[in-house]
Motif scaffolding. Structure first.
Motif, PDB file in Angstrom:
ATOM      1  N   LEU A  97       0.833  -1.209   0.000  1.00 31.47           N
ATOM      2  CA  LEU A  97       0.000   0.000   0.000  1.00 31.47           C
ATOM      3  C   LEU A  97       0.868   1.260   0.000  1.00 31.47           C
ATOM      4  CD1 LEU A  97      -2.823  -0.955   2.554  1.00 31.47           C
ATOM      5  CD2 LEU A  97      -3.025  -0.745   0.066  1.00 31.47           C
ATOM      6  N   ALA A  98       1.917   1.235   0.841  1.00 32.66           N
ATOM      7  CA  ALA A  98       2.832   2.379   0.892  1.00 32.66           C
ATOM      8  C   ALA A  98       3.535   2.556  -0.451  1.00 32.66           C
ATOM      9  CB  ALA A  98       3.844   2.185   2.011  1.00 32.66           C
ATOM     10  N   SER A  99       3.902   1.439  -1.086  1.00 39.02           N
ATOM     11  CA  SER A  99       4.573   1.502  -2.389  1.00 39.02           C
ATOM     12  C   SER A  99       3.651   2.058  -3.468  1.00 39.02           C
ATOM     13  CB  SER A  99       5.068   0.109  -2.792  1.00 39.02           C
ATOM     14  OG  SER A  99       6.031  -0.370  -1.872  1.00 39.02           O
ATOM     15  N   ILE A 100       2.369   1.726  -3.365  1.00 36.27           N
ATOM     16  CA  ILE A 100       1.401   2.258  -4.330  1.00 36.27           C
ATOM     17  C   ILE A 100       1.341   3.788  -4.210  1.00 36.27           C
ATOM     18  CG2 ILE A 100      -1.064   2.389  -4.875  1.00 36.27           C
ATOM     19  CD1 ILE A 100      -1.243  -0.594  -4.096  1.00 36.27           C
ATOM     20  N   ILE A 101       1.371   4.279  -2.974  1.00 39.38           N
ATOM     21  CA  ILE A 101       1.375   5.733  -2.756  1.00 39.38           C
ATOM     22  C   ILE A 101       2.598   6.361  -3.425  1.00 39.38           C
ATOM     23  CG2 ILE A 101       1.535   7.552  -1.007  1.00 39.38           C
ATOM     24  CD1 ILE A 101      -1.182   6.199  -1.114  1.00 39.38           C
ATOM     25  N   ILE A 102       3.756   5.710  -3.240  1.00 43.96           N
ATOM     26  CA  ILE A 102       4.986   6.225  -3.850  1.00 43.96           C
ATOM     27  C   ILE A 102       4.865   6.229  -5.371  1.00 43.96           C
ATOM     28  CG2 ILE A 102       7.470   5.794  -4.154  1.00 43.96           C
ATOM     29  CD1 ILE A 102       7.443   4.554  -1.331  1.00 43.96           C
ATOM     30  N   GLY A 103       4.238   5.146  -5.894  1.00 41.26           N
ATOM     31  CA  GLY A 103       4.085   5.045  -7.345  1.00 41.26           C
ATOM     32  C   GLY A 103       3.251   6.155  -7.949  1.00 41.26           C
ATOM     33  N   LEU A 104       2.350   6.725  -7.164  1.00 44.31           N
ATOM     34  CA  LEU A 104       1.520   7.822  -7.661  1.00 44.31           C
ATOM     35  C   LEU A 104       2.342   9.074  -7.966  1.00 44.31           C
ATOM     36  CD1 LEU A 104      -1.552   7.522  -5.221  1.00 44.31           C
ATOM     37  CD2 LEU A 104      -1.399   6.699  -7.590  1.00 44.31           C
ATOM     38  N   PHE A 105       3.522   9.149  -7.364  1.00 40.92           N
ATOM     39  CA  PHE A 105       4.365  10.338  -7.546  1.00 40.92           C
ATOM     40  C   PHE A 105       5.673  10.003  -8.265  1.00 40.92           C
ATOM     41  CE2 PHE A 105       1.730  10.959  -3.781  1.00 40.92           C
ATOM     42  CZ  PHE A 105       1.182  12.209  -4.015  1.00 40.92           C
ATOM     43  N   SER A 106       5.622   9.016  -9.136  1.00 38.34           N
ATOM     44  CA  SER A 106       6.841   8.568  -9.824  1.00 38.34           C
ATOM     45  C   SER A 106       7.456   9.664 -10.699  1.00 38.34           C
ATOM     46  CB  SER A 106       6.528   7.337 -10.688  1.00 38.34           C
ATOM     47  OG  SER A 106       5.497   7.625 -11.625  1.00 38.34           O
ATOM     48  N   ASP A 107       6.625  10.519 -11.258  1.00 40.80           N
ATOM     49  CA  ASP A 107       7.155  11.569 -12.147  1.00 40.80           C
ATOM     50  C   ASP A 107       8.058  12.541 -11.392  1.00 40.80           C
ATOM     51  OD1 ASP A 107       5.821  10.459 -14.243  1.00 40.80           O
ATOM     52  OD2 ASP A 107       4.092  11.823 -14.129  1.00 40.80           O
ATOM     53  N   ILE A 108       7.585  13.016 -10.239  1.00 34.62           N
ATOM     54  CA  ILE A 108       8.405  13.982  -9.502  1.00 34.62           C
ATOM     55  C   ILE A 108       9.625  13.310  -8.877  1.00 34.62           C
ATOM     56  CG2 ILE A 108       7.198  13.774  -7.265  1.00 34.62           C
ATOM     57  CD1 ILE A 108       7.526  16.870  -7.073  1.00 34.62           C
ATOM     58  N   LEU A 109       9.514  12.014  -8.549  1.00 36.93           N
ATOM     59  CA  LEU A 109      10.670  11.283  -8.020  1.00 36.93           C
ATOM     60  C   LEU A 109      11.751  11.149  -9.088  1.00 36.93           C
ATOM     61  CD1 LEU A 109       8.981   8.456  -5.888  1.00 36.93           C
ATOM     62  CD2 LEU A 109      10.564  10.185  -5.041  1.00 36.93           C
ATOM     63  N   ASP A 110      11.305  10.950 -10.347  1.00 31.07           N
ATOM     64  CA  ASP A 110      12.268  10.848 -11.445  1.00 31.07           C
ATOM     65  C   ASP A 110      12.983  12.179 -11.684  1.00 31.07           C
ATOM     66  OD1 ASP A 110      11.683   8.224 -11.880  1.00 31.07           O
ATOM     67  OD2 ASP A 110      10.162   8.615 -13.408  1.00 31.07           O
ATOM     68  N   SER A 111      12.273  13.269 -11.458  1.00 34.15           N
ATOM     69  CA  SER A 111      12.862  14.573 -11.751  1.00 34.15           C
ATOM     70  C   SER A 111      13.690  15.132 -10.589  1.00 34.15           C
ATOM     71  CB  SER A 111      11.756  15.572 -12.120  1.00 34.15           C
ATOM     72  OG  SER A 111      10.844  15.717 -11.045  1.00 34.15           O
ATOM     73  N   ILE A 112      13.334  14.757  -9.366  1.00 34.58           N
ATOM     74  CA  ILE A 112      14.088  15.243  -8.200  1.00 34.58           C
ATOM     75  C   ILE A 112      14.530  14.040  -7.368  1.00 34.58           C
ATOM     76  CG2 ILE A 112      14.057  16.783  -6.190  1.00 34.58           C
ATOM     77  CD1 ILE A 112      11.734  18.266  -7.429  1.00 34.58           C
ATOM     78  N   VAL A 113      15.741  13.582  -7.601  1.00 35.49           N
ATOM     79  CA  VAL A 113      16.266  12.380  -6.935  1.00 35.49           C
ATOM     80  C   VAL A 113      16.365  12.582  -5.425  1.00 35.49           C
ATOM     81  CG1 VAL A 113      18.230  10.814  -6.796  1.00 35.49           C
ATOM     82  CG2 VAL A 113      17.537  11.745  -9.018  1.00 35.49           C
ATOM     83  N   ALA A 114      16.569  13.821  -4.990  1.00 37.81           N
ATOM     84  CA  ALA A 114      16.708  14.114  -3.557  1.00 37.81           C
ATOM     85  C   ALA A 114      15.493  13.652  -2.761  1.00 37.81           C
ATOM     86  CB  ALA A 114      16.921  15.605  -3.355  1.00 37.81           C
ATOM     87  N   LEU A 115      14.318  13.660  -3.397  1.00 36.51           N
ATOM     88  CA  LEU A 115      13.105  13.227  -2.699  1.00 36.51           C
ATOM     89  C   LEU A 115      13.191  11.758  -2.301  1.00 36.51           C
ATOM     90  CD1 LEU A 115      10.359  14.964  -4.877  1.00 36.51           C
ATOM     91  CD2 LEU A 115      11.286  15.714  -2.671  1.00 36.51           C
ATOM     92  N   ILE A 164      19.087  20.854   7.299  1.00 35.63           N
ATOM     93  CA  ILE A 164      19.972  19.822   6.736  1.00 35.63           C
ATOM     94  C   ILE A 164      19.675  19.613   5.255  1.00 35.63           C
ATOM     95  CG2 ILE A 164      20.537  17.365   6.758  1.00 35.63           C
ATOM     96  CD1 ILE A 164      20.173  17.425   9.808  1.00 35.63           C
ATOM     97  N   ALA A 165      18.380  19.483   4.905  1.00 34.76           N
ATOM     98  CA  ALA A 165      17.991  19.235   3.508  1.00 34.76           C
ATOM     99  C   ALA A 165      18.397  20.396   2.600  1.00 34.76           C
ATOM    100  CB  ALA A 165      16.487  19.001   3.424  1.00 34.76           C
ATOM    101  N   THR A 166      18.239  21.621   3.105  1.00 35.86           N
ATOM    102  CA  THR A 166      18.603  22.805   2.318  1.00 35.86           C
ATOM    103  C   THR A 166      20.099  22.855   2.044  1.00 35.86           C
ATOM    104  OG1 THR A 166      16.738  24.040   3.252  1.00 35.86           O
ATOM    105  CG2 THR A 166      18.516  25.320   2.243  1.00 35.86           C
ATOM    106  N   LEU A 167      20.889  22.604   3.085  1.00 38.58           N
ATOM    107  CA  LEU A 167      22.351  22.623   2.935  1.00 38.58           C
ATOM    108  C   LEU A 167      22.862  21.440   2.122  1.00 38.58           C
ATOM    109  CD1 LEU A 167      23.362  23.706   6.569  1.00 38.58           C
ATOM    110  CD2 LEU A 167      23.271  25.142   4.506  1.00 38.58           C
ATOM    111  N   TRP A 168      22.179  20.314   2.252  1.00 38.79           N
ATOM    112  CA  TRP A 168      22.634  19.079   1.612  1.00 38.79           C
ATOM    113  C   TRP A 168      22.415  19.145   0.096  1.00 38.79           C
ATOM    114  CZ3 TRP A 168      20.628  13.620   3.526  1.00 38.79           C
ATOM    115  CH2 TRP A 168      21.343  12.613   2.859  1.00 38.79           C
ATOM    116  N   PHE A 169      21.208  19.502  -0.337  1.00 40.09           N
ATOM    117  CA  PHE A 169      20.875  19.405  -1.767  1.00 40.09           C
ATOM    118  C   PHE A 169      20.815  20.764  -2.481  1.00 40.09           C
ATOM    119  CE2 PHE A 169      19.166  15.497   0.107  1.00 40.09           C
ATOM    120  CZ  PHE A 169      19.741  14.551  -0.735  1.00 40.09           C
ATOM    121  N   GLU A 170      20.753  21.838  -1.714  1.00 40.40           N
ATOM    122  CA  GLU A 170      20.715  23.185  -2.290  1.00 40.40           C
ATOM    123  C   GLU A 170      19.585  23.342  -3.316  1.00 40.40           C
ATOM    124  OE1 GLU A 170      24.576  23.956  -3.836  1.00 40.40           O
ATOM    125  OE2 GLU A 170      25.500  24.141  -1.859  1.00 40.40           O
ATOM    126  N   ILE A 171      18.427  22.758  -2.976  1.00 43.50           N
ATOM    127  CA  ILE A 171      17.239  22.875  -3.826  1.00 43.50           C
ATOM    128  C   ILE A 171      16.269  23.830  -3.155  1.00 43.50           C
ATOM    129  CG2 ILE A 171      15.263  21.659  -4.834  1.00 43.50           C
ATOM    130  CD1 ILE A 171      16.978  19.148  -4.962  1.00 43.50           C
TER     131      ILE A 171
END
Length: 441
Positions: free
Chosen positions: A291-309, A370-377
């Motif tokens: 079920l959790a993986s299905i949720i992740i699959g719904l956002f596959s496009d943005i995951l492909d574009s922003i690896v930091a996520l 931490i996230a801001t300093l780490w990925f600078e996004i």
């Protein structure tokens, strides 16, 4: 083997400690254990057997003949006799039946009486051995009788003297140290009438829930509690050592239930049975993970574009899961101890949600930096911070609500709670993080 012989020879009966013998026996392999168990005096063999982990019981039975087992059972108090016979019946019904037939009629009667109670009823935990006196008995006569019984080892672990009518209706309970202040030449009734102390006993009914009895022991710091019938007839007692064992059993059961396991199955040596039970809960966990993986699959496009996520996503779910487990454990334990009343639900939920929110804001700031300093996004820190707050808020809410709801439904609040909570925190964590990322980034 030599260590056991030396211990048994160097101590008399009253100095022997069952735990010491058990610690020695656990050092032996199966062959040496079978020889060593035969060295244990029969009058303490039953106590030693009940102290040993369950896995040793089969080896012990295989090493002894029926008459040895009969002698072991005879020396036990009635509540322990029931426990021993139950273990024996689970091992071998035929041997248990033969042992029972060879017991005295009084022992058979006591065992049958206690086995008639349901597992959760106070009567199933009581021992019927009692030392009592009637209200019109002279104190000095009772003390002489007590001394005679004690010297002959017919009674033990006596903390209180129970005063009854001639037809066994419980009237008073007197601590032995209070008894020393009585006038030995007078009756108990005369002494009690002249005393300013109250000897009103705290009792439990034989059909009462054992959990309520445990709570009474804790509340009043008792050493012993008389067990009575509906018409207050005294039929047994429960002692503090029994309560200690019950508390340990409940704590063990609760720990297993939190992760979907059964303590009886896990203590069994059958690998297949334990594996089957664990597999059922792992299968349920697999479904929730899908079920959790299905949720992740719904956002596959943005995951492909922003690896930091993808890198940060497990942090949100993990923090929510841990925060929820903390809340869940606290609430389940407090429910078990009776520290939460039926009207406390709102207070508990508000408290746990407040704690989770406080931690949510704290770690949201830390992780956002931490996230801001780490990925600078740009705005990535805001996304993970908001997601952290949302998930910890939900973790606190559901961590408190799930066990309270199960308790209201009269279901053990520990059973399955962790699986339900993990599902919620994973789904909320992933959905809030990736959903916010889709909107903000």
């Amino acid at each position: 083997m030599q260590e056991l012989k030396e211990y048994l020879e160097s101590n008399n009966r009253d100095e022997l400690h069952f735990s010491e013998i058990v610690n020695i026996l656990k050092q032996y392999n199966e062959e040496k254990f079978s020889e060593a168990i035969k060295l244990i005096p029969k009058d303490i063999l039953g106590d030693v057997a009940l102290e040993l982990p369950d896995r040793y019981f089969d080896d012990m039975i295989a090493s002894l003949d029926v008459q040895d087992l009969v002698e072991a059972v005879k020396e036990l108090e009635s509540d322990d006799q029931v426990d021993f016979m139950q273990e024996l019946r689970e091992h071998d019904e035929e041997i248990a039946s033969e042992v029972f037939k060879r017991l005295d009629r009084d022992d058979q009667k006591d065992i049958t009486q206690l086995q008639a109670y349901k597992e959760a009823e106070a009567g199933s935990y009581m021992q019927v051995e009692l030392f009592t006196a009637t209200e019109d008995e002279i104190v000095k006569d009772t003390i002489k009788r007590f001394s005679k019984l004690k010297k002959s080892n017919e009674i033990e672990n006596v903390h209180n003297l129970f005063i009854t009518t001639k037809n066994s209706i419980l009237l008073y309970s007197i601590d032995l140290d209070d008894l020393l202040t009585f006038n030995f030449e007078k009756t108990f009734q005369n002494n009690i009438e002249e005393s300013e102390e109250s000897y009103e006993p705290i009792t439990a009914g034989d059909k009462d829930d054992i959990k309520d009895v445990v709570n009474l022991f804790k509340e009043y710091n008792l050493f012993v509690m008389p067990i009575v019938t509906n018409d207050r007839k005294l039929i047994g007692r429960i002692t503090s050592d029994d309560i200690h064992d019950i508390i340990n059993e409940q704590a063990t059961e609760q720990m297993y239930n939190l992760v979907g396991l059964n303590d009886d199955v896990e203590e069994d040596e059958e690998i297949l049975k334990a594996g089957k039970q664990r597999a059922s809960w792992l299968g349920l966990n697999l479904i929730t993970a899908i079920l959790a993986s299905i949720i992740i699959g719904l956002f596959s496009d943005i995951l492909d574009s922003i690896v930091a996520l993808a890198v940060l996503m497990p942090i949100v779910a993990s923090m929510g899961g841990n925060a929820g487990t903390q809340t869940l454990t606290v609430v389940v334990r407090q429910l078990t101890l009776g520290d939460i009343s039926p009207n406390d639900a709102k207070r508990i939920i508000i408290k746990e949600v407040s704690i989770s929110l406080l931690n949510g804001f704290l770690f949201a700031i830390i992780m956002g930096i931490i996230a801001t300093l780490w990925f600078e996004i740009d705005k990535l820190g805001i996304v993970i911070a908001l997601s952290m707050i949302i998930n910890l808020l939900m973790a606190g809410f559901f961590g408190a609500t799930i066990p309270l709801l199960l308790e209201k439904m009269r279901v053990d609040p520990a059973i399955g709670s962790t699986v339900i909570l993990t599902t919620v925190t994973d789904i909320v964590g992933f959905f809030s993080f990736l959903g916010l990322a889709t909107i903000i980034l």
